[in-house]
Design a protein around this motif. Structure first.
Motif, PDB file in Angstrom:
ATOM      1  N   TYR A 796       0.857  -1.190   0.000  1.00  9.38           N
ATOM      2  CA  TYR A 796       0.000   0.000   0.000  1.00  9.38           C
ATOM      3  C   TYR A 796       0.889   1.234   0.000  1.00  9.38           C
ATOM      4  O   TYR A 796       1.851   1.296   0.775  1.00  9.38           O
ATOM      5  CB  TYR A 796      -0.875   0.053   1.259  1.00  9.38           C
ATOM      6  CG  TYR A 796      -1.844  -1.086   1.431  1.00  9.38           C
ATOM      7  CD1 TYR A 796      -3.166  -0.972   1.022  1.00  9.38           C
ATOM      8  CD2 TYR A 796      -1.436  -2.281   2.037  1.00  9.38           C
ATOM      9  CE1 TYR A 796      -4.065  -2.020   1.206  1.00  9.38           C
ATOM     10  CE2 TYR A 796      -2.316  -3.332   2.215  1.00  9.38           C
ATOM     11  CZ  TYR A 796      -3.639  -3.196   1.804  1.00  9.38           C
ATOM     12  OH  TYR A 796      -4.513  -4.232   1.984  1.00  9.38           O
ATOM     13  N   LEU A 813      -2.220   4.826   5.091  1.00  9.27           N
ATOM     14  CA  LEU A 813      -2.161   3.948   3.917  1.00  9.27           C
ATOM     15  C   LEU A 813      -3.136   4.472   2.872  1.00  9.27           C
ATOM     16  O   LEU A 813      -4.330   4.655   3.152  1.00  9.27           O
ATOM     17  CB  LEU A 813      -2.542   2.514   4.309  1.00  9.27           C
ATOM     18  CG  LEU A 813      -1.728   1.874   5.431  1.00  9.27           C
ATOM     19  CD1 LEU A 813      -2.221   0.447   5.688  1.00  9.27           C
ATOM     20  CD2 LEU A 813      -0.237   1.867   5.106  1.00  9.27           C
ATOM     21  N   CYS A 815      -5.497   4.201  -0.088  1.00  8.92           N
ATOM     22  CA  CYS A 815      -6.307   3.179  -0.760  1.00  8.92           C
ATOM     23  C   CYS A 815      -7.099   3.754  -1.926  1.00  8.92           C
ATOM     24  O   CYS A 815      -7.973   3.079  -2.487  1.00  8.92           O
ATOM     25  CB  CYS A 815      -7.272   2.540   0.253  1.00  8.92           C
ATOM     26  SG  CYS A 815      -6.458   1.845   1.706  1.00  8.92           S
ATOM     27  N   THR A 849      -8.426   6.797   2.658  1.00  6.46           N
ATOM     28  CA  THR A 849      -7.202   6.258   3.265  1.00  6.46           C
ATOM     29  C   THR A 849      -7.527   5.548   4.575  1.00  6.46           C
ATOM     30  O   THR A 849      -8.631   5.652   5.110  1.00  6.46           O
ATOM     31  CB  THR A 849      -6.181   7.374   3.562  1.00  6.46           C
ATOM     32  OG1 THR A 849      -6.721   8.255   4.568  1.00  6.46           O
ATOM     33  CG2 THR A 849      -5.853   8.171   2.313  1.00  6.46           C
ATOM     34  N   ARG A 874      -4.826  -7.157   0.294  1.00  8.86           N
ATOM     35  CA  ARG A 874      -4.215  -6.591  -0.927  1.00  8.86           C
ATOM     36  C   ARG A 874      -4.184  -7.631  -2.044  1.00  8.86           C
ATOM     37  O   ARG A 874      -4.383  -7.298  -3.230  1.00  8.86           O
ATOM     38  CB  ARG A 874      -2.792  -6.092  -0.615  1.00  8.86           C
ATOM     39  CG  ARG A 874      -2.109  -5.438  -1.812  1.00  8.86           C
ATOM     40  CD  ARG A 874      -2.845  -4.176  -2.238  1.00  8.86           C
ATOM     41  NE  ARG A 874      -2.331  -3.565  -3.466  1.00  8.86           N
ATOM     42  CZ  ARG A 874      -2.756  -3.833  -4.694  1.00  8.86           C
ATOM     43  NH1 ARG A 874      -3.711  -4.761  -4.895  1.00  8.86           N
ATOM     44  NH2 ARG A 874      -2.258  -3.205  -5.742  1.00  8.86           N
TER      45      ARG A 874
END
Length: 957
Positions: A796, A813, A815, A849, A874
């Motif tokens: 990520y 992170l 996303c 995020t 993931r």
């Protein structure tokens, strides 16, 4: 070598990684030592040059011995002071299985509804009980205390007023003094006039927008306000009532005689006085105000399978979304205490609650007759639990004799107030009569109390006796044996993920260990049984603890003094800004009303600034997430004439130690402003740097984050503020108990020291950690965060990092890139539940995020388990990206998966049941099942149901 001097360190129990694990993690990060990592992470210019000066760390056993000595200095007299605080009997089944149970007190705010159905149901029960008792339709899931709830009501009714020229809040003189104190504080920034005058239709002048009534009144009187509210409504003037919740089992509810808002405290429903808190306040109002009501509302909706489900409703009202346009800055509530109060209502049921109220009323009537038999004048002709006895010249004798019998009454001039409570017995009434008899040279035997029992009569006028039913839902009529109650509590607990199950990696929320030893003294009677207005010579144990904690936190923060009055983080923000306001005014700078706030700030920051009457100017952040220093300097210079303050979080909300923080503070000071530091991220500062050292003037501390008070499903919280020396004179005072100087602002919370009883937890944490332990905890939090960052950054994108590529104690992170294949950050959050984890903070401070904070309390094994879950997700996203899984029909979009779904006869999904339920092997051994599927948020907002519906009502809705 002999082990004779060995002593186990509490630090080793608090911090998760063992020394060998820590070394493995450091090696993974490519550094030799923890100190090398800290040098790469924390800018050298802000690092402290010497260790903190704190007492030597105590062992758990030594701490409990010390705190027992402190507790014994408190004198627990029988309290009849009243004024909004009453002794209670906490049902043992609730004390043991809720208050003392980490399965309840370590839960987070129920933002992830699918793994929070237990506490959501308990809070819905709270809302239902309050709605039934007050007679109003919409109720929130608790506020901080009665006084601040009253202030929230004033603010809501002011914003909703029909006559925008009206700015007067008409307040009864017969109000609890602490409530009036807080109302006056809140009124100042908005120019609201608090007019204390009789609740009479003649005082409903054109400049009045709302009125405030205490019911029963502060002196105990019960009056009929129907004619008044009718006259007010005819003039477009609203009415707020502060009601005693227990009294409403006997009294006509305010909602039935015209109240628009009813506020109060649920403390009488089985929550100890605790020297002032924590206690769950309530706020009930009409349906018309459902989008204006402050705080959280629990609502009914359905899940993906159409099953009954609960969620937090109408969250678009919250300060996280609306920021400076929010209806309130409140974030932390008192969820754990609301849950206790709701279980009290469930356990006792309607008849049990009525029996308790009737017993209190009967004992008050008995005491009334007994004192009148001695020749005393009792001036309340109608009352629920409180008598006013005119004693004239006997006042000194009554005080002295009461203390001899370890009794506390409420004294005002030559009048004695006595409030009866749930714990009062017939024998207690005899003791009180004995005191009053002796003062007049008589004997208690002169009064035949037993003979008076059969002729008590009525103390509540017939027109005010409650006729309507309450607590009619089956939930309040099913669990009255302890076996049934225990099973009901456990059935709800089993639906919720807490720290008992796994780490809760919420960035900015610091869900760390709440150690058992820290919690133990909380339920001791010598801390729980004290009234906040008890005479000072009875509270020396509390004062020692508070004074020592003041010294320790002042040392930790680099400030001159603390105020413990704010009982939440948002309340601390507000208090700090009001202190700054008072400082500017003392220098004749009344015009300073501009508050600079970075774009990345917590939503409570702009909301608090707005409540303090400030104008928010947003400062840009650069591409790396840092404050744009050039923009800040330009705006500070532009507004220099009117600059009030800067609100800044450090490390930043993006999880970075910004190199320019000292330069930023200096720029604000150079332009006449003060620096307010949000202490949300103090867990990355303790022992390494401090707000005072950096250059801040005031900072609030979330004791429910850095200093180990548990979150309790959304509260309790404590948000004390520390200030530099020049701000000390302006710290909050209190109308009843002096806690500051002549220049101190008026009260910000109901109790002088806020939620004082939970200060025992933070006191324990610091006492057992010591300076080195606290510093090592900070270092370990930074290690754990950077370890997760290093493990996940190849899977990520990590949005921000410091100059050397390190994060502070949390990271973000990114996303957002997964949107290309239809995967939203919410899908990741829900899928994490299948892996046994609560999601990190979703879409804050950047939409799309996850903000991850592991804290120092998690072991390497737990960090690895979380990383494996994130990597597994993931890989599931990669399958969608590669076209191996459908963009709409995939394991993420259908998450979370309940046991009912996975074991159903029909299974027509394009992935296997094993993939849905057991994505990693260890889950087959230890699986937490979400109790409902993905919750339908939009349905819940379209049809708001905020009290327990019957099955028929729910189906119809």
């Amino acid at each position: 070598m002999s082990n004779v001097f060995y002593q186990e360190k509490f630090e080793d129990r608090h911090n998760g990684p063992r020394s060998t694990e820590a070394q493995e993690m450091l090696s993974f990060l490519g550094v030799q030592s923890l100190d090398e990592l800290i040098e790469q992470t924390v800018p050298s210019q802000i690092r402290l040059k010497k260790s903190m000066s704190l007492p030597k760390a105590l062992s758990e056993k030594a701490y409990l011995a010390k705190v027992k000595q402190i507790a014994d200095k408190n004198k627990v007299f029988k309290s009849y002071i009243g004024q909004g605080y009453y002794d209670v009997t906490v049902p043992g089944v609730i004390q043991r299985n809720v208050l003392e149970n980490p399965g309840w007190y370590t839960q987070y705010t129920p933002y992830q509804a699918e793994i929070a159905q237990g506490r959501l149901q308990a809070l819905l029960n709270f809302q239902t009980a309050v709605s039934d008792l007050t007679g109003l339709e919409i109720v929130n899931a608790s506020l901080l205390d009665e006084a601040t709830a009253a202030a929230e009501a004033m603010f809501m009714l002011y914003n909703a007023r029909k006559n925008k020229d009206a700015n007067t809040f008409l307040v009864t003189p017969n109000i609890f003094p602490q409530t009036l104190d807080v109302l006056q504080t809140r009124a100042v920034p908005f120019g609201v006039e608090i007019r204390v005058a009789d609740i009479d239709a003649a005082n409903l002048t054109d400049d009045v927008f709302a009125s405030f009534i205490q019911y029963p009144a502060a002196d105990g009187t019960v009056s009929d306000y129907k004619a008044f509210t009718t006259a007010a409504e005819a003039k477009g003037i609203t009415t707020c009532v502060a009601a005693d919740l227990l009294s409403l089992a006997l009294l006509t509810p305010p909602g039935e005689w015209g109240a628009d808002v009813v506020v109060g405290n649920s403390q009488r429903f089985g929550v100890p006085m605790g020297f002032g808190g924590p206690h769950a306040a309530f706020f009930a109002t009409k349906d018309a105000y459902k989008r204006n009501i402050p705080g959280r509302i629990i609502g009914v909706t359905s899940d993906a399978s159409g099953n009954y489900a609960l969620r937090m409703a109408l969250q678009t009202r919250e300060q996280h979304i609306r920021r400076d346009k929010a209806s309130s800055n409140i974030c932390t509530a008192q969820a754990l205490l609301a849950i206790m109060a709701s279980f009290y209502a469930v356990y006792h049921g309607p008849q049990g609650v009525k029996d308790i109220a009737m017993r209190i009323n009967d004992l008050a009537k008995l005491l009334d007759k007994g004192l009148q038999a001695l020749g005393y004048e009792q001036t309340n002709t109608s009352y629920f639990d409180t008598l006013r006895i005119k004693v004239g010249e006997y006042i000194g004798g009554v005080k002295s004799e009461a203390l001899n019998h370890e009794l506390n009454f409420f004294y005002h001039e030559d009048v004695v107030g006595i409030s009866i409570d749930e714990t009062t017995s017939f024998e207690d009434i005899q003791t009180i009569v004995k005191v009053f008899a002796k003062v007049k040279g008589k004997n208690v035997s002169d009064v035949d109390l037993e003979g008076l029992v059969d002729s008590l009569g009525d103390s509540i006028p017939a027109e005010l006796v409650r006729q309507s039913s309450y607590l009619t839902h089956p939930i309040f009529n099913s669990y009255h044996s302890e076996s049934e109650m225990l099973r009901y509590i456990k059935s709800l607990e089993s639906k919720d993920l807490s720290l008992c199950h796994s780490m809760i990696p919420l960035g900015s929320c610091t869900m760390k260990l709440n150690a058992t030893t820290e919690m133990v003294p909380l339920t001791w009677a010598h801390f729980g049984g004290l009234h906040p207005f008890a005479p000072v010579d009875q509270t020396s144990g509390y004062m020692q603890l508070i004074n020592e904690l003041n010294d320790w936190l002042s040392e930790i923060t680099g400030f001159a003094k603390m105020s413990f009055q704010p009982n939440s983080g948002a309340q601390g923000e507000y208090a700090g800004l009001m202190v700054i306001r008072a400082y500017h005014e003392s220098r004749g700078d009344n015009h300073r009303d501009i508050c600079l706030i970075p774009a990345s700030a917590h939503g409570t920051n702009p909301a608090s600034a707005s409540m303090a009457g400030l104008k928010v100017v947003v400062v840009k952040c650069d591409e790396f997430g840092n404050i744009d220093v050039a923009d800040l300097k330009a705006k500070a210079a532009e507004h220099a004439a009117n600059l009030n303050s800067l609100m800044v979080t450090y490390p930043s909300t993006h999880g970075v130690f910004e190199e320019s923080i000292i330069e930023i503070c200096e720029a604000i000071h150079a332009n006449g402003g003060q620096v307010y530091m949000d202490g949300a991220n103090m867990n990355a500062q303790v022992g390494l740097t401090s707000p005072g050292f950096i250059g801040a003037d005031v900072c609030h501390l979330n004791l429910h984050k850095t200093f180990c008070i548990p979150h309790g499903g959304g509260g309790p919280g404590m948000g004390p503020i520390g200030v530099a020396a020049h701000l000390v004179p302006f710290l909050p005072n209190h109308e009843v108990v002096s806690v500051s100087g002549d220049q101190g602002i008026s009260a910000v919370s109901a109790a002088p020291f806020g939620s004082a009883s939970i200060l025992t937890i933070s006191y324990a944490y610091i006492a057992m950690m010591g300076a080195d332990g606290l510093t090592n905890a900070t270092k370990t939090a930074i290690l754990n965060a950077n370890y997760i960052k290093a493990r996940l950054e190849h899977h990520y994108p990590v949005l921000y990092a410091g100059a050397n590529g390190r994060c502070a104690h949390e990271m973000i992170l990114d996303c957002r890139g997964f949107k290309n294949v239809g995967i939203e950050v919410a899908d990741i959050a829900k899928r994490l539940m299948d892996y046994g984890f609560h999601a990190p903070t979703v879409s804050f401070p950047v939409a799309g995020t996850l903000m991850v904070e592991p804290t120092e309390s998690e072991s390497k094994a737990e960090l690895d388990r979380f990383c494996e879950a994130m990597i597994g997700i993931r890989q599931e996203i990669a399958a969608v990206e590669a076209g191996e899984a459908d963009q709409k029909e995939n394991v993420l979009k259908h998450a979370p998966h309940t046991a009912d779904v996975v074991t159903a006869d029909d299974w027509n999904r394009p992935y296997g049941r094993q993939t849905a339920a057991y994505p990693l092997p260890h889950l087959k051994v230890n699986k937490f099942w979400p109790s409902v599927g993905r919750v339908n948020d939009s349905q819940g907002d379209r049809t708001l149901i905020c009290s327990c519906p019957s099955i028929e009502e729910y189906a119809e809705a």
